[in-house]
Design a protein around this motif. Structure first.
Motif, PDB file in Angstrom:
ATOM      1  N   PRO A  72       6.858   7.318  -4.015  1.00 36.13           N
ATOM      2  CA  PRO A  72       5.502   7.534  -4.493  1.00 36.13           C
ATOM      3  C   PRO A  72       4.356   7.023  -3.447  1.00 36.13           C
ATOM      4  CG  PRO A  72       6.437   5.820  -5.630  1.00 36.13           C
ATOM      5  CD  PRO A  72       7.379   6.385  -4.909  1.00 36.13           C
ATOM      6  N   ILE A  73       3.390   7.783  -3.387  1.00 36.98           N
ATOM      7  CA  ILE A  73       2.328   7.568  -2.429  1.00 36.98           C
ATOM      8  C   ILE A  73       1.567   6.317  -2.816  1.00 36.98           C
ATOM      9  CG2 ILE A  73       0.069   8.126  -1.405  1.00 36.98           C
ATOM     10  CD1 ILE A  73       1.037  11.389  -1.958  1.00 36.98           C
ATOM     11  N   LYS A  74       1.363   5.291  -2.044  1.00 37.66           N
ATOM     12  CA  LYS A  74       0.853   3.983  -2.244  1.00 37.66           C
ATOM     13  C   LYS A  74      -0.550   4.028  -2.513  1.00 37.66           C
ATOM     14  CE  LYS A  74       2.518   0.115  -0.336  1.00 37.66           C
ATOM     15  NZ  LYS A  74       2.693  -1.123   0.830  1.00 37.66           N
ATOM     16  N   ALA A  75      -1.017   3.359  -3.416  1.00 32.74           N
ATOM     17  CA  ALA A  75      -2.481   3.291  -3.892  1.00 32.74           C
ATOM     18  C   ALA A  75      -3.184   2.551  -2.823  1.00 32.74           C
ATOM     19  CB  ALA A  75      -2.807   2.756  -5.226  1.00 32.74           C
ATOM     20  N   THR A  76      -4.024   3.147  -2.344  1.00 30.25           N
ATOM     21  CA  THR A  76      -5.265   2.647  -1.133  1.00 30.25           C
ATOM     22  C   THR A  76      -6.262   1.609  -2.007  1.00 30.25           C
ATOM     23  OG1 THR A  76      -6.693   4.337  -0.949  1.00 30.25           O
ATOM     24  CG2 THR A  76      -4.669   4.245   0.604  1.00 30.25           C
ATOM     25  N   ARG A  77      -6.586   0.502  -1.407  1.00 31.79           N
ATOM     26  CA  ARG A  77      -7.563  -0.319  -1.800  1.00 31.79           C
ATOM     27  C   ARG A  77      -8.928   0.419  -1.558  1.00 31.79           C
ATOM     28  NH1 ARG A  77      -6.460  -6.252  -0.068  1.00 31.79           N
ATOM     29  NH2 ARG A  77      -8.654  -6.514  -0.793  1.00 31.79           N
ATOM     30  N   ARG A  78      -9.673  -0.339  -2.464  1.00 26.99           N
ATOM     31  CA  ARG A  78     -11.302   0.326  -2.315  1.00 26.99           C
ATOM     32  C   ARG A  78     -11.706  -0.210  -1.094  1.00 26.99           C
ATOM     33  NH1 ARG A  78     -15.638  -2.297  -4.050  1.00 26.99           N
ATOM     34  NH2 ARG A  78     -14.354  -3.961  -5.333  1.00 26.99           N
TER      35      ARG A  78
END
Length: 122
Positions: A72-78
């Motif tokens: 799964p694609i890692k969620a990027t931080r804001r």
């Protein structure tokens, strides 16, 4: 260890393994498993299917459990917002995205964190 002692030890292990092999050859459960494997491989060959294909037919969710699905694609931080602090005593301004700024730390130790946070431009 001498060569003779090593030879006798290996010979003893070999005899133990051969005895264990003979016990397995007489095992009814093993004979059934071997027969099942042979029949299954013949059936797979007859229909031109691989073991993976059969597993996917019988259990479609197996591919996601095994990890063969793409990661799964890692969620990027804001992205952090730029904060601008203005020292009312000196008129000096600091722009920073985090609290690890050298001058900001000095101000917080000198004037207190709450006071410095009140200098934040909005």
């Amino acid at each position: 260890m001498s060569k003779l002692a090593e030879f006798r030890q290996l010979e003893k292990h070999l005899a133990e393994q051969l005895a264990a092999l003979e016990v397995l050859k007489g095992d009814e459960g093993l004979a059934q498993e071997i027969e099942f494997e042979q029949k299954l491989r013949n059936l797979l060959g007859e229909y031109g299917k691989s073991l993976r294909e059969v597993i996917l037919i019988l259990d479609p969710a197996a591919s996601s459990r095994k990890g063969s699905a793409p990661a799964p694609i890692k969620a990027t931080r804001r992205e952090r917002l730029v904060k601008v602090y203005k020292n009312p005593h000196t008129g000096e301004t600091i722009e920073t995205k985090g609290g690890n700024h050298k001058q900001l730390k000095e101000w917080k130790s000198e004037f207190g964190a709450e006071t410095v946070e009140s200098w934040l431009s909005k």
